[in-house]
Scaffold this motif. Structure first.
Motif, PDB file in Angstrom:
ATOM      1  N   PHE A 120       5.187  14.385 -10.707  1.00 53.18           N
ATOM      2  CA  PHE A 120       3.988  13.897 -11.411  1.00 53.18           C
ATOM      3  C   PHE A 120       3.884  12.282 -11.544  1.00 53.18           C
ATOM      4  CE2 PHE A 120       5.679  18.124 -12.734  1.00 53.18           C
ATOM      5  CZ  PHE A 120       4.453  18.855 -12.538  1.00 53.18           C
ATOM      6  N   ALA A 121       4.611  11.750 -10.751  1.00 59.06           N
ATOM      7  CA  ALA A 121       4.305  10.301 -10.313  1.00 59.06           C
ATOM      8  C   ALA A 121       3.781   9.967  -8.986  1.00 59.06           C
ATOM      9  CB  ALA A 121       5.452   9.274 -10.564  1.00 59.06           C
ATOM     10  N   PHE A 122       3.434  11.085  -8.329  1.00 62.85           N
ATOM     11  CA  PHE A 122       2.670  11.175  -7.310  1.00 62.85           C
ATOM     12  C   PHE A 122       3.602  10.777  -6.020  1.00 62.85           C
ATOM     13  CE2 PHE A 122      -0.484  10.318 -10.368  1.00 62.85           C
ATOM     14  CZ  PHE A 122      -1.466  11.402 -10.108  1.00 62.85           C
ATOM     15  N   PHE A 123       4.926  10.765  -6.363  1.00 62.15           N
ATOM     16  CA  PHE A 123       5.638  10.227  -5.469  1.00 62.15           C
ATOM     17  C   PHE A 123       5.385   8.678  -5.143  1.00 62.15           C
ATOM     18  CE2 PHE A 123       5.661  14.877  -4.373  1.00 62.15           C
ATOM     19  CZ  PHE A 123       7.179  15.242  -4.757  1.00 62.15           C
ATOM     20  N   CYS A 124       4.789   7.909  -6.096  1.00 62.61           N
ATOM     21  CA  CYS A 124       4.575   6.410  -5.953  1.00 62.61           C
ATOM     22  C   CYS A 124       3.345   6.413  -4.992  1.00 62.61           C
ATOM     23  CB  CYS A 124       5.716   5.806  -5.502  1.00 62.61           C
ATOM     24  SG  CYS A 124       7.221   5.845  -6.646  1.00 62.61           S
ATOM     25  N   ALA A 125       2.341   7.349  -4.864  1.00 64.14           N
ATOM     26  CA  ALA A 125       1.351   7.105  -4.205  1.00 64.14           C
ATOM     27  C   ALA A 125       0.273   6.300  -4.860  1.00 64.14           C
ATOM     28  CB  ALA A 125       0.834   8.381  -3.789  1.00 64.14           C
ATOM     29  N   PRO A 126      -0.487   5.518  -4.142  1.00 62.77           N
ATOM     30  CA  PRO A 126      -1.398   4.714  -4.951  1.00 62.77           C
ATOM     31  C   PRO A 126      -2.720   5.286  -5.442  1.00 62.77           C
ATOM     32  CG  PRO A 126      -1.580   4.127  -2.547  1.00 62.77           C
ATOM     33  CD  PRO A 126      -0.367   5.016  -2.927  1.00 62.77           C
ATOM     34  N   ALA A 127      -2.929   6.503  -4.703  1.00 62.82           N
ATOM     35  CA  ALA A 127      -4.218   7.076  -5.071  1.00 62.82           C
ATOM     36  C   ALA A 127      -4.178   8.917  -4.898  1.00 62.82           C
ATOM     37  CB  ALA A 127      -5.277   6.751  -4.086  1.00 62.82           C
ATOM     38  N   ALA A 128      -4.708   9.596  -5.468  1.00 60.55           N
ATOM     39  CA  ALA A 128      -4.821  11.011  -5.500  1.00 60.55           C
ATOM     40  C   ALA A 128      -5.952  11.545  -5.623  1.00 60.55           C
ATOM     41  CB  ALA A 128      -3.996  11.627  -6.662  1.00 60.55           C
ATOM     42  N   ALA A 193      -1.520  13.703  -3.521  1.00 63.16           N
ATOM     43  CA  ALA A 193      -1.233  12.543  -3.335  1.00 63.16           C
ATOM     44  C   ALA A 193      -1.545  12.089  -1.940  1.00 63.16           C
ATOM     45  CB  ALA A 193       0.357  12.287  -3.501  1.00 63.16           C
ATOM     46  N   ILE A 194      -2.119  10.701  -1.967  1.00 65.44           N
ATOM     47  CA  ILE A 194      -2.677   9.918  -0.540  1.00 65.44           C
ATOM     48  C   ILE A 194      -2.015   8.704  -0.674  1.00 65.44           C
ATOM     49  CG2 ILE A 194      -4.732   9.711  -1.399  1.00 65.44           C
ATOM     50  CD1 ILE A 194      -5.768  10.229   1.599  1.00 65.44           C
ATOM     51  N   GLY A 195      -1.616   8.044   0.411  1.00 66.35           N
ATOM     52  CA  GLY A 195      -1.170   6.774   0.823  1.00 66.35           C
ATOM     53  C   GLY A 195      -0.547   6.437   1.932  1.00 66.35           C
ATOM     54  N   TYR A 196       0.042   5.515   1.916  1.00 64.66           N
ATOM     55  CA  TYR A 196       1.077   5.179   3.479  1.00 64.66           C
ATOM     56  C   TYR A 196       2.302   5.508   3.264  1.00 64.66           C
ATOM     57  CZ  TYR A 196      -3.109   2.425   4.470  1.00 64.66           C
ATOM     58  OH  TYR A 196      -4.664   2.026   4.918  1.00 64.66           O
ATOM     59  N   GLU A 197       2.802   6.329   4.173  1.00 65.17           N
ATOM     60  CA  GLU A 197       4.281   6.670   4.354  1.00 65.17           C
ATOM     61  C   GLU A 197       5.453   5.614   3.972  1.00 65.17           C
ATOM     62  OE1 GLU A 197       7.377   9.426   6.585  1.00 65.17           O
ATOM     63  OE2 GLU A 197       5.261   9.132   7.326  1.00 65.17           O
ATOM     64  N   ASP A 198       6.279   5.931   3.129  1.00 67.29           N
ATOM     65  CA  ASP A 198       7.341   5.259   3.182  1.00 67.29           C
ATOM     66  C   ASP A 198       8.452   5.983   4.051  1.00 67.29           C
ATOM     67  OD1 ASP A 198       9.841   3.591   2.775  1.00 67.29           O
ATOM     68  OD2 ASP A 198       9.808   3.980   0.289  1.00 67.29           O
ATOM     69  N   LYS A 199       8.528   5.172   5.139  1.00 70.62           N
ATOM     70  CA  LYS A 199       9.423   5.917   5.981  1.00 70.62           C
ATOM     71  C   LYS A 199      10.820   5.746   5.854  1.00 70.62           C
ATOM     72  CE  LYS A 199       5.923   5.131   9.741  1.00 70.62           C
ATOM     73  NZ  LYS A 199       5.519   6.543   9.939  1.00 70.62           N
ATOM     74  N   SER A 200      11.222   4.854   4.827  1.00 72.91           N
ATOM     75  CA  SER A 200      12.648   4.894   4.325  1.00 72.91           C
ATOM     76  C   SER A 200      12.945   5.717   3.756  1.00 72.91           C
ATOM     77  CB  SER A 200      13.069   3.251   3.967  1.00 72.91           C
ATOM     78  OG  SER A 200      12.415   3.206   2.661  1.00 72.91           O
ATOM     79  N   ALA A 201      11.989   6.395   2.770  1.00 77.75           N
ATOM     80  CA  ALA A 201      12.312   7.486   2.095  1.00 77.75           C
ATOM     81  C   ALA A 201      13.030   8.687   2.482  1.00 77.75           C
ATOM     82  CB  ALA A 201      11.154   7.908   1.364  1.00 77.75           C
ATOM     83  N   PRO A 202      14.297   9.011   1.945  1.00 75.16           N
ATOM     84  CA  PRO A 202      14.849  10.137   2.641  1.00 75.16           C
ATOM     85  C   PRO A 202      14.262  11.480   2.663  1.00 75.16           C
ATOM     86  CG  PRO A 202      16.270   8.831   1.018  1.00 75.16           C
ATOM     87  CD  PRO A 202      14.898   8.504   0.865  1.00 75.16           C
ATOM     88  N   ALA A 203      13.322  11.931   1.724  1.00 72.70           N
ATOM     89  CA  ALA A 203      12.612  13.047   1.566  1.00 72.70           C
ATOM     90  C   ALA A 203      11.813  13.226   2.818  1.00 72.70           C
ATOM     91  CB  ALA A 203      12.055  13.174   0.434  1.00 72.70           C
ATOM     92  N   ASN A 204      11.318  12.187   3.505  1.00 66.29           N
ATOM     93  CA  ASN A 204      10.504  12.135   4.557  1.00 66.29           C
ATOM     94  C   ASN A 204      10.939  12.503   5.789  1.00 66.29           C
ATOM     95  OD1 ASN A 204       8.319  11.605   2.657  1.00 66.29           O
ATOM     96  ND2 ASN A 204       8.390   9.523   2.997  1.00 66.29           N
ATOM     97  N   ALA A 205      12.122  12.429   5.825  1.00 63.07           N
ATOM     98  CA  ALA A 205      12.903  12.737   7.282  1.00 63.07           C
ATOM     99  C   ALA A 205      12.902  14.400   7.369  1.00 63.07           C
ATOM    100  CB  ALA A 205      14.373  12.282   7.315  1.00 63.07           C
ATOM    101  N   LEU A 206      12.561  14.933   6.537  1.00 64.64           N
ATOM    102  CA  LEU A 206      12.542  16.664   6.466  1.00 64.64           C
ATOM    103  C   LEU A 206      11.359  17.024   7.344  1.00 64.64           C
ATOM    104  CD1 LEU A 206      13.841  19.316   5.615  1.00 64.64           C
ATOM    105  CD2 LEU A 206      11.889  19.162   3.766  1.00 64.64           C
TER     106      LEU A 206
END
Length: 221
Positions: A120-128, A193-206
């Motif tokens: 509900f914070a869009f995973f910090c994405a800047p737009a939706a 949610a839409i934006g540029y991926e944070d490649k350091s975020a652990p969840a994004n390694a899944l």
């Protein structure tokens, strides 16, 4: 990037950089996606783009509701109440894989709730994007929404952006109805949610798997 590459690259990203996305690009994606297949050319989708200060305001509203335990009657059942195997097993497996990636054990219910709240914070994405549909529409038109949203996600991948489709927003239809000024004859389907991926975020390694084709594919000759 060709279509096959875009399909293979698309995934749900749950960690974004705060880098803004060009509003012109967001508008362009929304319009291009409308070439989705749609029965009878009904084009049942209604799309709202949220960004900038509006994203901050909505995230703050949701943070307060979650902190105070406010709930609403969901717009629809996101999953069937009587979900059985293999669908139930697939849902369980991906959830456990996500929490394992995050290092959150099953017994830490508080940490799991905190993680889910990040939706509900869009995973910090800047737009939706938010998708709504006329209440008179049925399953065939809902499939049209899915095709529109898939187009949107593939266009984002092609432009070097990432997305996360979020049906969880259907849990708060009253809040979103007021925020987006949704007419009474339309209902909320989902957010994205839409934006540029944070490649350091652990969840994004899944990387989720897909069932073996023998489970779902039939060829008749």
């Amino acid at each position: 990037m060709d279509v096959s590459e875009a399909i293979a690259a698309r995934r749900s990203v749950r960690g974004f950089l705060d880098t803004p996305v060009d509003p012109t690009l967001l508008h362009e994606f929304a319009v291009k996606a409308s070439r989705a297949a749609t029965g009878g050319n009904l084009q049942p989708w209604h799309i709202a783009i949220v960004q900038g200060d509006a994203m901050t305001r909505l995230a703050a509203i949701m943070a307060e509701k979650l902190a105070t335990g406010v709930t609403e009657t969901p717009a629809y059942d996101i999953y069937p109440k009587d979900l059985t195997a293999p669908y139930r097993d697939r849902r369980f497996a991906v959830g456990e894989a996500m929490y394992a990636q995050l290092g959150i054990p099953r017994e830490d219910k508080s940490a799991r709730r905190d993680w889910f709240a990040r939706n509900f914070a869009f995973f910090c994405a800047p737009a939706a994007y938010f998708c709504t549909v006329d209440r008179r529409m049925g399953p065939p038109q809902w499939s049209d929404l899915g095709m529109y949203l898939q187009n949107l996600m593939l266009l984002a991948v092609d432009a070097g952006l990432a997305t996360c489709a979020q049906e969880c927003w259907a849990m708060y239809p009253d809040t979103l109805g007021a925020f987006l000024n949704i007419p009474e004859d339309r209902m909320l389907f989902c957010g994205m949610a839409i934006g540029y991926e944070d490649k350091s975020a652990p969840a994004n390694a899944l990387r989720t798997d897909r069932a073996a084709e023998a489970e779902w594919l039939t060829t008749i000759r």
